[in-house]
Write a protein that holds these residues in place. Structure first.
Motif, PDB file in Angstrom:
ATOM      1  N   TYR A 155       0.839  -1.210   0.000  1.00  0.00           N
ATOM      2  CA  TYR A 155       0.000   0.000   0.000  1.00  0.00           C
ATOM      3  C   TYR A 155       0.870   1.255   0.000  1.00  0.00           C
ATOM      4  O   TYR A 155       0.629   2.195  -0.775  1.00  0.00           O
ATOM      5  CB  TYR A 155      -0.911  -0.006   1.225  1.00  0.00           C
ATOM      6  CG  TYR A 155      -1.746   1.247   1.377  1.00  0.00           C
ATOM      7  CD1 TYR A 155      -2.933   1.399   0.668  1.00  0.00           C
ATOM      8  CD2 TYR A 155      -1.345   2.281   2.228  1.00  0.00           C
ATOM      9  CE1 TYR A 155      -3.699   2.550   0.801  1.00  0.00           C
ATOM     10  CE2 TYR A 155      -2.102   3.428   2.362  1.00  0.00           C
ATOM     11  CZ  TYR A 155      -3.277   3.555   1.646  1.00  0.00           C
ATOM     12  OH  TYR A 155      -4.030   4.702   1.770  1.00  0.00           O
ATOM     13  N   ILE A 156       1.880   1.271   0.847  1.00  0.00           N
ATOM     14  CA  ILE A 156       2.787   2.418   0.935  1.00  0.00           C
ATOM     15  C   ILE A 156       3.461   2.683  -0.402  1.00  0.00           C
ATOM     16  O   ILE A 156       3.490   3.819  -0.897  1.00  0.00           O
ATOM     17  CB  ILE A 156       3.843   2.183   2.036  1.00  0.00           C
ATOM     18  CG1 ILE A 156       3.197   2.255   3.425  1.00  0.00           C
ATOM     19  CG2 ILE A 156       4.986   3.190   1.933  1.00  0.00           C
ATOM     20  CD1 ILE A 156       4.075   1.706   4.536  1.00  0.00           C
ATOM     21  N   GLU A 157       3.992   1.634  -1.009  1.00  0.00           N
ATOM     22  CA  GLU A 157       4.717   1.788  -2.273  1.00  0.00           C
ATOM     23  C   GLU A 157       3.795   2.212  -3.403  1.00  0.00           C
ATOM     24  O   GLU A 157       4.166   3.052  -4.228  1.00  0.00           O
ATOM     25  CB  GLU A 157       5.435   0.474  -2.609  1.00  0.00           C
ATOM     26  CG  GLU A 157       6.584   0.168  -1.645  1.00  0.00           C
ATOM     27  CD  GLU A 157       7.251  -1.166  -1.922  1.00  0.00           C
ATOM     28  OE1 GLU A 157       6.680  -1.975  -2.700  1.00  0.00           O
ATOM     29  OE2 GLU A 157       8.345  -1.407  -1.358  1.00  0.00           O
ATOM     30  N   SER A 158       2.584   1.670  -3.430  1.00  0.00           N
ATOM     31  CA  SER A 158       1.656   2.039  -4.503  1.00  0.00           C
ATOM     32  C   SER A 158       1.165   3.470  -4.339  1.00  0.00           C
ATOM     33  O   SER A 158       1.030   4.206  -5.318  1.00  0.00           O
ATOM     34  CB  SER A 158       0.461   1.079  -4.531  1.00  0.00           C
ATOM     35  OG  SER A 158      -0.325   1.208  -3.354  1.00  0.00           O
ATOM     36  N   ARG A 159       0.936   3.884  -3.113  1.00  0.00           N
ATOM     37  CA  ARG A 159       0.490   5.270  -2.869  1.00  0.00           C
ATOM     38  C   ARG A 159       1.587   6.265  -3.222  1.00  0.00           C
ATOM     39  O   ARG A 159       1.324   7.299  -3.836  1.00  0.00           O
ATOM     40  CB  ARG A 159       0.088   5.438  -1.405  1.00  0.00           C
ATOM     41  CG  ARG A 159      -1.194   4.747  -1.019  1.00  0.00           C
ATOM     42  CD  ARG A 159      -2.411   5.447  -1.526  1.00  0.00           C
ATOM     43  NE  ARG A 159      -2.689   6.672  -0.760  1.00  0.00           N
ATOM     44  CZ  ARG A 159      -3.611   7.563  -1.096  1.00  0.00           C
ATOM     45  NH1 ARG A 159      -4.308   7.401  -2.205  1.00  0.00           N
ATOM     46  NH2 ARG A 159      -3.811   8.631  -0.351  1.00  0.00           N
ATOM     47  N   ASN A 160       2.809   5.953  -2.847  1.00  0.00           N
ATOM     48  CA  ASN A 160       3.914   6.858  -3.166  1.00  0.00           C
ATOM     49  C   ASN A 160       4.162   6.943  -4.666  1.00  0.00           C
ATOM     50  O   ASN A 160       4.451   8.020  -5.196  1.00  0.00           O
ATOM     51  CB  ASN A 160       5.189   6.403  -2.461  1.00  0.00           C
ATOM     52  CG  ASN A 160       5.166   6.697  -0.970  1.00  0.00           C
ATOM     53  OD1 ASN A 160       4.376   7.498  -0.485  1.00  0.00           O
ATOM     54  ND2 ASN A 160       6.040   6.025  -0.222  1.00  0.00           N
ATOM     55  N   ALA A 161       4.065   5.809  -5.363  1.00  0.00           N
ATOM     56  CA  ALA A 161       4.320   5.783  -6.806  1.00  0.00           C
ATOM     57  C   ALA A 161       3.163   6.355  -7.606  1.00  0.00           C
ATOM     58  O   ALA A 161       3.373   6.965  -8.655  1.00  0.00           O
ATOM     59  CB  ALA A 161       4.593   4.349  -7.252  1.00  0.00           C
ATOM     60  N   GLY A 162       1.948   6.202  -7.098  1.00  0.00           N
ATOM     61  CA  GLY A 162       0.779   6.602  -7.873  1.00  0.00           C
ATOM     62  C   GLY A 162       0.348   8.035  -7.697  1.00  0.00           C
ATOM     63  O   GLY A 162      -0.586   8.483  -8.352  1.00  0.00           O
ATOM     64  N   HIS A 163       0.985   8.754  -6.799  1.00  0.00           N
ATOM     65  CA  HIS A 163       0.588  10.136  -6.540  1.00  0.00           C
ATOM     66  C   HIS A 163       1.835  11.017  -6.574  1.00  0.00           C
ATOM     67  O   HIS A 163       2.298  11.514  -5.544  1.00  0.00           O
ATOM     68  CB  HIS A 163      -0.121  10.266  -5.196  1.00  0.00           C
ATOM     69  CG  HIS A 163      -1.416   9.537  -5.128  1.00  0.00           C
ATOM     70  ND1 HIS A 163      -1.486   8.173  -5.048  1.00  0.00           N
ATOM     71  CD2 HIS A 163      -2.713   9.984  -5.145  1.00  0.00           C
ATOM     72  CE1 HIS A 163      -2.762   7.805  -5.011  1.00  0.00           C
ATOM     73  NE2 HIS A 163      -3.517   8.882  -5.061  1.00  0.00           N
ATOM     74  N   THR A 164       2.361  11.201  -7.754  1.00  0.00           N
ATOM     75  CA  THR A 164       3.612  11.949  -7.885  1.00  0.00           C
ATOM     76  C   THR A 164       3.459  13.406  -7.479  1.00  0.00           C
ATOM     77  O   THR A 164       4.425  14.055  -7.101  1.00  0.00           O
ATOM     78  CB  THR A 164       4.129  11.865  -9.331  1.00  0.00           C
ATOM     79  OG1 THR A 164       3.097  12.310 -10.230  1.00  0.00           O
ATOM     80  CG2 THR A 164       4.511  10.433  -9.687  1.00  0.00           C
ATOM     81  N   ALA A 165       2.234  13.934  -7.595  1.00  0.00           N
ATOM     82  CA  ALA A 165       2.015  15.338  -7.239  1.00  0.00           C
ATOM     83  C   ALA A 165       1.655  15.504  -5.769  1.00  0.00           C
ATOM     84  O   ALA A 165       1.497  16.628  -5.295  1.00  0.00           O
ATOM     85  CB  ALA A 165       0.911  15.935  -8.117  1.00  0.00           C
TER      86      ALA A 165
END
Length: 342
Positions: free
Chosen positions: A65-75
């Motif tokens: 979850y952490i990795e997907s949230r960080n990667a999916g929300h670059t802004a």
């Protein structure tokens, strides 16, 4: 001897090539390796293999979850990260770490004044950090006890004590947990900062952390330890509800107890940056606003002291977005704020 030079050179080149190939072939640490490293870092030991496997599955889901949230929300203006709570489900985390009771309307407050002493303040500094003024003690850790309300109230009291006396004294949360039990406050089962202020006033003060150390569990009131009052307050006031501008005036003048909705997965896994959500307004956690400012990109924020230890957030702090469209503020931070007077 000369004939060995080309051989040595060839061996050297082959050695570099072999190292490069082997380096490329080393896989990224597996999730199980990450889990073992995490367990070692936080000294986590489980009672049996079943419990360990259960925690590993939760850890794996949280890391993904952490990795997907960080990667999916670059802004996105904030980052999530692994911390000491990564082996807990969000429900487990909330039940252990939160504990604010959203029941302001039921309080019978004899020491609360209806006035707001900072109402007529017309100018405030562009930024404030009460840490730099020596009015904030080190980050504390409430452990698996839902007494955030006690840590919030104590932090605000430590702040006003410093401002009034010039001395920063670490005060006792455990005294509140053990002794403030006749009203809404119920130790590790939750409470309210306003009720804590009521108790402190009727009790004529609080003792020091060193005299009455924190245990992280409900205990019997140690009246002998609590008898030596190290600091007092005379009353407390509520900040006008749903007004970030009023809250700004208060925080510009002293650390302020605030309640927030800290129940989301992003809050559990917050690591750095200006937090912009996701959260609602179901207030479940007491913290302390100890400043405010503006990030390099112009985003305004509240500087908030938490009580979850230093592995969480920015060494135990979170910056929460300020001046949003909703009148209650991000995560309801402007809904039920209060501060002690001395």
């Amino acid at each position: 001897m000369a004939s060995t030079t080309p051989c040595l050179a060839l061996l050297f080149v082959l050695g570099i090539w072999a190292f490069q190939v082997s380096s490329r072939s080393i896989p990224e640490a597996s999730m199980s390796d990450k889990f073992e490293q995490w367990m070692a870092s936080y000294g986590r030991v489980y009672q049996d293999a079943f419990e360990k496997d259960k925690r590993f599955q939760i850890f794996k889901e949280n890391v993904e979850y952490i990795e997907s949230r960080n990667a999916g929300h670059t802004a996105k203006k904030y980052k999530l990260g692994v911390n000491e709570f990564t082996d807990l489900t969000n429900e487990e985390f909330k039940s252990m770490r939160n504990g604010y009771k959203m029941q302001r309307s039921t309080i019978v407050a004899s020491s609360k004044t209806s006035s707001f002493r900072y109402e007529n303040v017309t100018a405030v500094p562009s930024s404030m950090d009460w840490r730099s003024k020596g009015a904030v003690t080190n980050i504390k850790d409430q452990g698996q006890c839902g007494c955030c309300w006690a840590f919030s109230a104590v932090a605000a009291m430590e702040g006003i004590t410093k401002l009034k006396t010039g001395n920063l004294v670490s005060l006792s949360e455990q005294e509140l947990v053990d002794c403030d039990i006749n009203g809404e406050d119920e130790g590790c089962s939750g409470g309210l900062m306003d009720d804590a202020f009521e108790f402190i006033i009727s009790n004529k003060g609080l003792t020091t952390e060193s005299s009455y150390p924190y245990q992280g569990v409900d205990g019997t009131c140690n009246k002998k330890a609590a008898a030596n009052h190290a600091a007092q307050i005379t009353g407390y006031e509520d900040v006008p509800s749903n007004s970030e501008s009023a809250l700004l005036k208060a925080v510009a003048n002293q650390p302020v107890s605030v309640a927030i909705d800290a129940g989301g997965a992003d809050f559990q896994n917050y690591k750095s940056g200006v937090f912009t959500g996701e959260c609602g307004t179901s207030l479940d956690h007491g913290v302390t606003a100890v400043g405010y400012g503006e990030d390099d990109d112009g985003t305004k924020y509240w500087l908030v002291k938490n009580s979850w230890g230093t592995s969480w957030g920015e060494d135990g702090y979170i910056r929460m977005q300020r001046d949003i469209d909703a009148e209650e503020g991000l995560c309801g931070i402007a809904m039920e704020a209060s501060y002690p007077t001395a």
